[in-house]
Design an enzyme around this catalytic site. Structure first.
Site, short mmCIF file in Angstrom:
data_model
loop_
_atom_site.label_atom_id
_atom_site.label_comp_id
_atom_site.label_asym_id
_atom_site.label_seq_id
_atom_site.Cartn_x
_atom_site.Cartn_y
_atom_site.Cartn_z
N LYS A 46 -36.31 -38.68 -0.84
CA LYS A 46 -37.46 -37.78 -0.75
C LYS A 46 -38.20 -38.01 0.57
CE LYS A 46 -40.23 -41.10 -3.39
NZ LYS A 46 -40.73 -41.45 -4.74
N ARG A 145 -48.42 -40.27 -14.79
CA ARG A 145 -48.27 -39.42 -13.60
C ARG A 145 -47.42 -38.20 -13.92
NH1 ARG A 145 -45.40 -41.43 -8.00
NH2 ARG A 145 -43.56 -41.45 -9.36
N TYR A 267 -62.28 -45.46 22.66
CA TYR A 267 -63.29 -44.58 22.04
C TYR A 267 -64.33 -45.40 21.30
CZ TYR A 267 -60.69 -40.20 22.68
OH TYR A 267 -60.06 -39.10 23.20
N MET A 315 -55.18 -40.75 19.71
CA MET A 315 -54.13 -39.87 19.20
C MET A 315 -52.78 -40.17 19.84
SD MET A 315 -53.77 -35.71 19.42
CE MET A 315 -55.29 -35.33 18.56
C1 LIG Z 1 -40.23 -42.73 -5.09
C2 LIG Z 1 -39.61 -42.96 -6.39
C3 LIG Z 1 -38.56 -43.89 -6.54
C4 LIG Z 1 -38.17 -44.86 -5.44
O1 LIG Z 1 -39.10 -45.91 -5.43
P1 LIG Z 1 -38.99 -47.16 -4.44
O2 LIG Z 1 -40.14 -48.01 -4.80
O3 LIG Z 1 -39.11 -46.60 -3.06
O4 LIG Z 1 -37.67 -47.78 -4.67
C5 LIG Z 1 -37.90 -43.95 -7.75
N1 LIG Z 1 -38.27 -43.16 -8.79
C6 LIG Z 1 -39.30 -42.29 -8.70
C7 LIG Z 1 -39.66 -41.47 -9.88
C8 LIG Z 1 -40.01 -42.16 -7.50
O5 LIG Z 1 -41.05 -41.32 -7.44
#
Ligand SMILES: *Cc1c(COP(=O)(O)O)cnc(C)c1O
Length: 381
Positions: A46, A145, A267, A315
């Protein structure tokens, strides 16, 4: 100008180089496969493979034997599909929004169903197509979640028609505190997951993320879902990191100067030189994914010497105190290390008050990205 010519020019002129070691990535995948065997390991790709480029990362893992890939959004699955062989399966962790189901079925992408509403929508899609469609079902075992809640499970099992046309391939859940092995939430979630799994005896169980693989056999299920550990991040919050580093970030010096005591730096003049100092300005800032929270906190490295960040992160640039180096050590075009052998992902993340995941997924688009590929390694050896 052709793409190859442009790439070649970019690699010469870029002010920063992000090296992504696909050989190390594959080694990490193989290590995770060994640790989780006889269960299999999927790959979580992802957010563009945690910022490292899903179009490069996913095929490298596919070539290493990975066939199960998880993304978060359906649009990521659409973009990933052409990069993988037809036998690769892509799961959408966040599930589908109404209206996406037919496209998802058409593409052969597998949704993670997180609610009874999503179950109903997927079942309706299957019926409309007169087909059986695969799905994963996620259960909320304590993170609050995503996923079906405990009462939904009873409804689903009491009314099996709800699953008409749906083949439940995987039942899954996600650990909230997996990176803290002693946390009581882990066992609570495991207990709930085991109880749910018994009620879906034919489905495969997917439970462990990277951390879960390290929690012990009972957490591994049938298909682990590592993300961060593939990319070289530490799977557990404390202790040694057994994974190989995948990312190296070097940024070029664009100016050096000596300032007198009392000089105001960056800055907001948030840093005032306590004595004469030598400074170097480097060509990356918060727009390149180096968080503004590194202001007066983080560092870069050169020749084994730590060079503290002074003043605020801008930036496009950051100012370093290079007084600890010999006077002429750094010049226009010298490259300093932001992530590499001297400064891990975890270190820069801690200095920025964040986690490795956020550093990786923020890595900028202005760096020249160099991929070290398995084929090249084979040729060189
Ligand atoms: C992002 C995610 C993972 C991977 O988690 P890591 O801690 O990066 O190994 C696995 N399962 C779900 C549902 C996730 O959202």
């Amino acid at each position: 100008m052709g793409v190859n010519v442009r790439n070649e020019i970019e690699s010469r002129v870029a002010c920063g180089t992000l090296t992504i070691d696909l050989v190390a990535l594959v080694a990490n995948y193989e290590q995770l496969c060994q640790r989780t065997a006889p269960a299999k390991a999927a790959a979580v790709v992802k957010a563009d493979a945690y910022g490292l480029g899903a179009a490069q990362v996913a095929p490298a893992l596919y070539d290493a034997g990975c066939r199960d890939f998880f993304v978060a959004h359906f649009i990521e699955a659409i973009r990933l599909r052409p990069h993988l062989g037809a036998d690769a399966r892509i799961f959408v962790l966040n599930g589908l929004l109404p209206g996406s189901e037919a496209d998802c079925a058409e593409l052969g992408v597998v949704p993670v169903l997180n609610s009874l509403e999503q179950v109903a929508n997927w079942s309706a899609t299957a019926k409309a197509r007169n087909a059986t469609l695969p799905a994963a079902i996620q259960f909320d075992t304590g993170m609050s979640r995503l996923g079906l809640q405990p009462e939904d499970i009873d409804t689903l099992l009491a009314e099996p028609d709800r699953l008409t046309g749906v083949h439940v391939d995987i039942v899954m859940s996600h650990l909230a505190c997996g990176d803290e092995p002693e946390h009581a939430a882990n066992e609570r979630q495991l207990e709930r997951m085991v109880a749910i799994r018994e009620r879906f005896a034919d489905a495969k169980l997917s439970f462990a993320n990277s951390a879960g693989i390290f929690l012990g056999e009972e957490y591994r299920g049938d298909l682990a879902r590592p993300g961060i550990a593939l990319y070289g991040g530490a799977p557990l919050a404390d202790g040694d990191n057994p994974m190989q580093a995948v990312v190296k970030l070097e940024v070029g010096v664009v100016q050096t100067r000596t300032v007198p005591a009392g000089a105001e730096i960056g800055y907001g003049a948030s840093f005032v030189a306590p004595q004469e100092m030598r400074l170097a300005t480097i060509a990356a800032g918060y727009a390149d994914g180096l968080p503004r929270h590194l202001s007066n906190s983080g560092a870069a490295w050169f020749g084994g010497v730590r060079l503290p960040i002074v003043g605020r992160v801008s930036m496009d640039s950051i100012i370093l105190d290079v007084s600890a180096l010999p006077a002429d050590a750094l010049k226009l075009g010298s490259m300093v290390e932001l992530i590499g052998p001297h400064q891990t992902l975890e270190t820069i993340a801690a200095d920025a008050g964040t986690i490795s995941y956020e550093i990786l997924t923020s890595l900028g688009r202005r760096y020249n990205r160099q991929y070290r590929r398995p084929e090249a390694a084979a040729r060189n050896s």
